[in-house]
Enzyme design. Structure first.
Site, PDB file in Angstrom:
ATOM      1  N   GLY A  92       0.828  -1.206   0.000  1.00 10.69           N
ATOM      2  CA  GLY A  92       0.000   0.000   0.000  1.00 10.69           C
ATOM      3  C   GLY A  92       0.857   1.248   0.000  1.00 10.69           C
ATOM      4  N   GLY A 131       1.427   5.127   3.715  1.00  8.64           N
ATOM      5  CA  GLY A 131       2.675   4.869   2.999  1.00  8.64           C
ATOM      6  C   GLY A 131       3.430   6.148   2.685  1.00  8.64           C
ATOM      7  N   ASN A 176     -10.309  -8.354   2.662  1.00  6.55           N
ATOM      8  CA  ASN A 176      -8.920  -8.317   3.105  1.00  6.55           C
ATOM      9  C   ASN A 176      -8.316  -9.704   3.187  1.00  6.55           C
ATOM     10  OD1 ASN A 176      -7.949  -5.519   3.661  1.00  6.55           O
ATOM     11  ND2 ASN A 176      -9.894  -5.446   4.737  1.00  6.55           N
ATOM     12  N   THR A 216      -0.210  -3.226   9.636  1.00  7.96           N
ATOM     13  CA  THR A 216      -0.874  -1.971   9.989  1.00  7.96           C
ATOM     14  C   THR A 216      -2.272  -1.898   9.381  1.00  7.96           C
ATOM     15  OG1 THR A 216       1.231  -0.787  10.225  1.00  7.96           O
ATOM     16  CG2 THR A 216      -0.711   0.555   9.749  1.00  7.96           C
ATOM     17  N   HIS A 228      -7.196  -4.079  17.887  1.00 13.80           N
ATOM     18  CA  HIS A 228      -7.090  -2.688  17.429  1.00 13.80           C
ATOM     19  C   HIS A 228      -8.455  -2.291  16.874  1.00 13.80           C
ATOM     20  CE1 HIS A 228      -5.702   1.029  15.763  1.00 13.80           C
ATOM     21  NE2 HIS A 228      -6.048   0.653  14.543  1.00 13.80           N
TER      22      HIS A 228
END
Length: 329
Positions: free
Chosen positions: A12, A18, A106, A130, A188
């Site tokens: 990414g 990024g 994902n 991340t 998270h």
């Protein structure tokens, strides 16, 4: 500067995180002023043109530590020989998408990337995830890389950890450097549990310094847990620079070690510590040395903390069940 370059793969790479991350890595924020870095940047085909522009900017910075840059859309090529992989790219949640849709979208990405890492990454590979949902994306990548030791995968909860330190410093009037032993437990997500009952402010117990359970429960915890949404409301875009900074912090401490007398929060595979079901990727307090992490043991967990930890780990178990049913792990 005779050391061989650390090969750092970033996925990414043309995205918002990024864009902040690459310049931090190339300037030496990761391993200091003596270790060169080679960047290997992965993007989807439609974003490669934008990534070329980012590489032009990296060139224009003339970073002394940046020994080379390679870009592409094939993970088997980009991950080849990588020592560190920072998996930042993920499918964001779009309008009308259920969480299960997000996990499935994902899942395909992190299945392919896990398989590619398994085939071509260096023997000393460390993988930091991340891209959200980070814990479960890390679980999917890990499950598709059977030859890589499971402890080499971690998901990012350092941003939550840093947010918690900042909020506690603001409340107590301390500097962020005065605060030690902050802990983020679990996922998270909004269920995470930022725990100050073991934290210290200038060597004193943080919860005692604060002396206000109502603030901890109804102000501190929700502020940290929902900070990402608050930033989207204010900025009109998700937190990118702070996520990049935390990604750098997490990787640096993993590779170089945590300071004596302190620990950090990392989402890593559970061995059953603190009643967290074995095999989940859950955030714990950890110390690191020589590229390996160890879960801090022996912390007393009171009833309030127990209920919070149980709630966030139940969500992780639900996510694991969902991706298991989808055939992703």
């Amino acid at each position: 500067m005779s050391a061989s370059p650390l090969k750092v793969a970033v996925t990414g790479a043309a995205g918002q995180i990024g864009y902040s991350l690459l310049f931090r890595l190339a300037s030496g924020s990761l391993l200091g002023p003596d270790r060169p870095i080679e960047l290997r940047l992965l993007e989807i085909e439609p974003a490669l043109k934008a990534l070329e522009g980012v590489v032009m900017e990296l060139d224009d910075c003339a970073f002394p530590l940046l020994s080379g840059v390679e870009i592409g859309a094939d993970p088997n090529k980009i991950f080849d020989g990588a020592n560190l992989a920072l998996l930042v790219g993920a499918r964001p949640r779009g309008p009308g998408m259920e969480r299960s849709d997000l996990l499935e979208a994902n899942g395909a990405i992190f299945t392919a990337q896990g398989k590619a890492l398994n085939e071509v990454a260096a023997d000393d590979i460390r993988v930091g995830v991340t891209g959200n949902p980070a814990n479960t994306n890390a679980l999917i990548a890990m499950s598709n890389a059977p030859d890589i030791p499971r402890e080499r995968f971690s998901a990012l909860t350092r941003l939550d950890h840093n947010r918690a330190i900042s909020q506690l410093a603001k409340k107590t009037g301390a500097k962020v450097t005065d605060i030690k032993k902050m802990t983020i437990w679990g996922n998270h997500s909004a269920t995470q549990y930022p725990d100050i009952f073991h934290a210290e402010v200038k060597g004193k117990n943080a919860a005692e310094v604060v002396g206000d359970q109502n603030w901890i429960e109804n102000d501190f915890i929700p502020t940290v847990a929902k900070r990402g949404a608050a930033i989207i409301d204010a900025r009109g875009a998700s937190s990118a620079a702070s996520a990049a900074s935390a990604t750098t912090d997490a990787a640096r401490d993993w590779l170089l070690g945590t300071p004596a007398g302190d620990w950090v929060s990392m989402a890593v595979i559970s061995d059953g510590s603190y009643g967290v079901p074995e095999g989940l990727i859950s955030s714990f307090p950890v110390t690191t040395k020589d590229g390996d992490w160890t879960i801090v043991q022996g912390l007393e967990i009171d009833e309030f903390s127990r209920s919070r930890i149980d709630k966030t780990t139940a969500e992780l178990a639900d996510e694991r069940n969902a991706v298991t049913q989808l055939g992703l792990i």
